[in-house]
Design an enzyme around this catalytic site. Structure first.
Site, PDB file in Angstrom:
ATOM      1  N   ASP A  44       9.912  -7.369  -3.290  1.00  0.00           N
ATOM      2  CA  ASP A  44       8.458  -7.784  -2.402  1.00  0.00           C
ATOM      3  C   ASP A  44       8.479  -9.346  -2.495  1.00  0.00           C
ATOM      4  O   ASP A  44       8.608 -10.005  -3.483  1.00  0.00           O
ATOM      5  CB  ASP A  44       7.305  -7.001  -3.397  1.00  0.00           C
ATOM      6  CG  ASP A  44       6.424  -6.999  -2.152  1.00  0.00           C
ATOM      7  OD1 ASP A  44       6.097  -5.668  -1.943  1.00  0.00           O
ATOM      8  OD2 ASP A  44       5.926  -7.675  -1.730  1.00  0.00           O
ATOM      9  N   LYS A  69      10.370  -2.357  15.113  1.00  0.00           N
ATOM     10  CA  LYS A  69      10.669  -1.206  14.542  1.00  0.00           C
ATOM     11  C   LYS A  69      11.676  -0.250  15.008  1.00  0.00           C
ATOM     12  O   LYS A  69      12.638   0.300  14.068  1.00  0.00           O
ATOM     13  CB  LYS A  69       9.360  -0.473  14.180  1.00  0.00           C
ATOM     14  CG  LYS A  69       8.419  -1.282  13.123  1.00  0.00           C
ATOM     15  CD  LYS A  69       8.967  -0.761  11.812  1.00  0.00           C
ATOM     16  CE  LYS A  69       8.563  -1.448  10.624  1.00  0.00           C
ATOM     17  NZ  LYS A  69       9.091  -1.241   9.303  1.00  0.00           N
ATOM     18  N   ARG A 110      -7.720  -3.087  22.706  1.00  0.00           N
ATOM     19  CA  ARG A 110      -6.767  -4.245  21.958  1.00  0.00           C
ATOM     20  C   ARG A 110      -5.378  -3.983  22.605  1.00  0.00           C
ATOM     21  O   ARG A 110      -4.786  -3.054  22.887  1.00  0.00           O
ATOM     22  CB  ARG A 110      -6.608  -3.638  20.737  1.00  0.00           C
ATOM     23  CG  ARG A 110      -6.243  -4.896  19.714  1.00  0.00           C
ATOM     24  CD  ARG A 110      -6.362  -4.480  18.328  1.00  0.00           C
ATOM     25  NE  ARG A 110      -5.109  -3.466  18.148  1.00  0.00           N
ATOM     26  CZ  ARG A 110      -5.006  -2.788  16.952  1.00  0.00           C
ATOM     27  NH1 ARG A 110      -5.576  -3.252  15.646  1.00  0.00           N
ATOM     28  NH2 ARG A 110      -4.159  -2.067  16.600  1.00  0.00           N
ATOM     29  N   TYR A 138       5.870  -5.580  17.916  1.00  0.00           N
ATOM     30  CA  TYR A 138       5.985  -4.810  16.632  1.00  0.00           C
ATOM     31  C   TYR A 138       6.665  -3.376  16.742  1.00  0.00           C
ATOM     32  O   TYR A 138       7.620  -3.326  16.077  1.00  0.00           O
ATOM     33  CB  TYR A 138       4.752  -4.329  15.985  1.00  0.00           C
ATOM     34  CG  TYR A 138       4.682  -3.569  14.871  1.00  0.00           C
ATOM     35  CD1 TYR A 138       5.131  -3.957  13.648  1.00  0.00           C
ATOM     36  CD2 TYR A 138       4.313  -2.187  14.995  1.00  0.00           C
ATOM     37  CE1 TYR A 138       5.167  -2.931  12.262  1.00  0.00           C
ATOM     38  CE2 TYR A 138       4.499  -1.335  13.803  1.00  0.00           C
ATOM     39  CZ  TYR A 138       4.737  -1.546  12.788  1.00  0.00           C
ATOM     40  OH  TYR A 138       5.037  -0.888  11.665  1.00  0.00           O
ATOM     41  N   GLY A 153       1.665  -7.482  -0.326  1.00  0.00           N
ATOM     42  CA  GLY A 153       1.878  -6.788  -1.559  1.00  0.00           C
ATOM     43  C   GLY A 153       1.265  -7.454  -2.945  1.00  0.00           C
ATOM     44  O   GLY A 153       0.876  -8.552  -2.788  1.00  0.00           O
ATOM     45  N   PHE A 210       0.861  -1.372   0.109  1.00  0.00           N
ATOM     46  CA  PHE A 210      -0.114   0.012  -0.043  1.00  0.00           C
ATOM     47  C   PHE A 210       0.893   1.292  -0.031  1.00  0.00           C
ATOM     48  O   PHE A 210       0.706   2.094  -0.690  1.00  0.00           O
ATOM     49  CB  PHE A 210      -0.821  -0.069   1.307  1.00  0.00           C
ATOM     50  CG  PHE A 210      -1.275   1.169   1.861  1.00  0.00           C
ATOM     51  CD1 PHE A 210      -1.969   2.174   1.010  1.00  0.00           C
ATOM     52  CD2 PHE A 210      -1.116   1.481   3.078  1.00  0.00           C
ATOM     53  CE1 PHE A 210      -2.567   3.234   1.415  1.00  0.00           C
ATOM     54  CE2 PHE A 210      -1.455   2.880   3.754  1.00  0.00           C
ATOM     55  CZ  PHE A 210      -2.168   3.594   2.769  1.00  0.00           C
ATOM     56  N   ILE A 211       1.934   1.374   1.059  1.00  0.00           N
ATOM     57  CA  ILE A 211       2.551   2.689   0.995  1.00  0.00           C
ATOM     58  C   ILE A 211       3.864   2.524  -0.043  1.00  0.00           C
ATOM     59  O   ILE A 211       4.096   3.441  -0.997  1.00  0.00           O
ATOM     60  CB  ILE A 211       3.276   2.751   2.552  1.00  0.00           C
ATOM     61  CG1 ILE A 211       2.335   2.810   3.556  1.00  0.00           C
ATOM     62  CG2 ILE A 211       3.942   4.071   2.427  1.00  0.00           C
ATOM     63  CD1 ILE A 211       2.611   2.997   5.043  1.00  0.00           C
ATOM     64  N   SER A 224       8.283   3.320  12.812  1.00  0.00           N
ATOM     65  CA  SER A 224       6.936   3.615  13.434  1.00  0.00           C
ATOM     66  C   SER A 224       7.001   4.217  14.588  1.00  0.00           C
ATOM     67  O   SER A 224       7.742   4.153  15.591  1.00  0.00           O
ATOM     68  CB  SER A 224       6.555   1.848  13.761  1.00  0.00           C
ATOM     69  OG  SER A 224       5.234   2.226  14.330  1.00  0.00           O
TER      70      SER A 224
END
Ligand code: UD1
Length: 315
Positions: free
Chosen positions: A33, A148, A273, A144, A38, A12-13, A120
């Protein structure tokens, strides 16, 4: 390889960055990729000017020749979800830490001009003060966020130990056309938009008063290119916030979307969450000063554009 490389360039990015590079004059762009998330269709419009390499950043020998000699490597390939890193920490660790190490090592050994790394804002965790500024101590709350952050540290250490030019951009919540809404791990706005167009209620985790600095994908792509072009003496080895500087709660956003569509749908609420940060908002001072960051899309503009894209794609 004489042209820019984008790892995760079919995502997406990444695909937005590929289009931006081509629009700003790159002759060709090379995409690395593994097509886990993707999609070739993300690059369909520019396929004649993109070299696609199906390779996984976890395999050093597969990616090293693809990065060798590139003027720049934009490293966006990752497993990008906070909750997924909690339920599936192993693949998340392997892609986000081992894969990032492989990219840095291949870039350094292959004489790459610069690595621009997708970091991030989750690395901040919950801070007492908003907006969040790069000088604050990181406080990751999920695998995560930690992964990052390790990638950032690898970038700065490859700079200080080996002289590799690196810049890390801490993305805040990126949204826009082509964000895949189909997984429970998808970005919240992609889920909200598809629910809205289906006229069904989204599930909001927690009280909906958590807030995010939502950043339109084209602004992020533009900033990545600026991070490539900025003077090495100023930016190399550094970390910059790549947000917009604003902050909206999920409750506000759902209400705004309903208003745009002229409908009234009450969201459902679920438990908090795990790993969630409560608030997120970027201090953009350093990115504006050193990188020339100048976001073009207000949140409302971005929301409307994105909603139109989902409407057309559902048709
Ligand atoms: C997002 C990015 C992450 C990035 C980080 C930077 C995605 C998938 N994740 O994490 O890669 O590094 O921003 O800040 O884009 N929520 C709901 N209902 C849903 C889905 C989510 O209420 O159906 C809530 C979540 O609990 C969370 C908020 O929406 O409070 C945002 O969640 P999400 O879109 O997954 O992004 P982040 O976890 O903030």
């Amino acid at each position: 390889m004489n042209y820019p490389v984008v790892t995760g360039g079919a995502g997406f990015i990444g695909s937005a960055l590929v289009r931006a590079l081509l629009a700003q004059g790159a002759e060709r762009v090379s995409v690395v990729d593994n097509f886990l998330s993707g999609k070739a269709e993300n690059l369909a419009e520019v396929a004649d000017r993109v070299e696609i390499h199906r390779a996984d950043i976890r395999e050093y020998n597969a990616i090293a020749p693809l990065l060798k000699g590139a003027p720049v490597v934009f490293h966006l390939a990752a497993i990008p979800s906070v909750p997924r890193s909690i339920t599936e920490p192993v693949p998340s660790h392997e892609s986000n830490i081992d894969g990032t190490f492989n990219v840095m090592r291949a870039a350094q050994e292959g004489g790459v001009g610069r690595v621009v790394y997708a970091a991030s804002s989750s690395a901040y965790g919950d801070t007492e003060v908003l907006p969040k500024v790069e000088t604050m101590a990181p406080n990751p709350k999920s695998p995560y966020a930690l992964q990052k952050l390790v990638g950032e540290y690898y970038g700065s250490v490859f700079h200080s130990c080996y002289g590799l030019e690196t810049v890390a951009l801490r993305y805040f919540n990126v949204y826009g056309p082509r964000q895949d809404p189909s997984s429970p791990y998808s970005g919240v706005l992609s889920i909200f938009m598809t629910k809205l167009l289906e006229r069904s209620a989204p599930i909001i985790f927690g009280d909906g008063e958590q807030s995010r600095d939502f950043t339109y994908v084209e602004d992020v792509a533009g900033l990545c290119i600026k991070a490539w072009k900025a003077p090495a003496a100023t930016v190399s080895g550094k970390v910059y916030n790549a947000g917009n500087g604003g902050r909206f709660t999920l409750n506000e956003i759902w209400r705004t979307l309903c208003k745009i569509e002229g409908v009234q749908i009450e969201p459902q609420y679920g438990p908090d969450r795990a790993g969630d940060v409560k608030h997120s908002q970027a201090d953009t001072t350093a990115a504006v000063r050193d990188l020339g960051h100048a976001p073009r899309f207000s949140f409302e503009d971005g929301l409307r554009r994105t909603l139109e894209w989902y409407r057309a794609s559902l048709r």
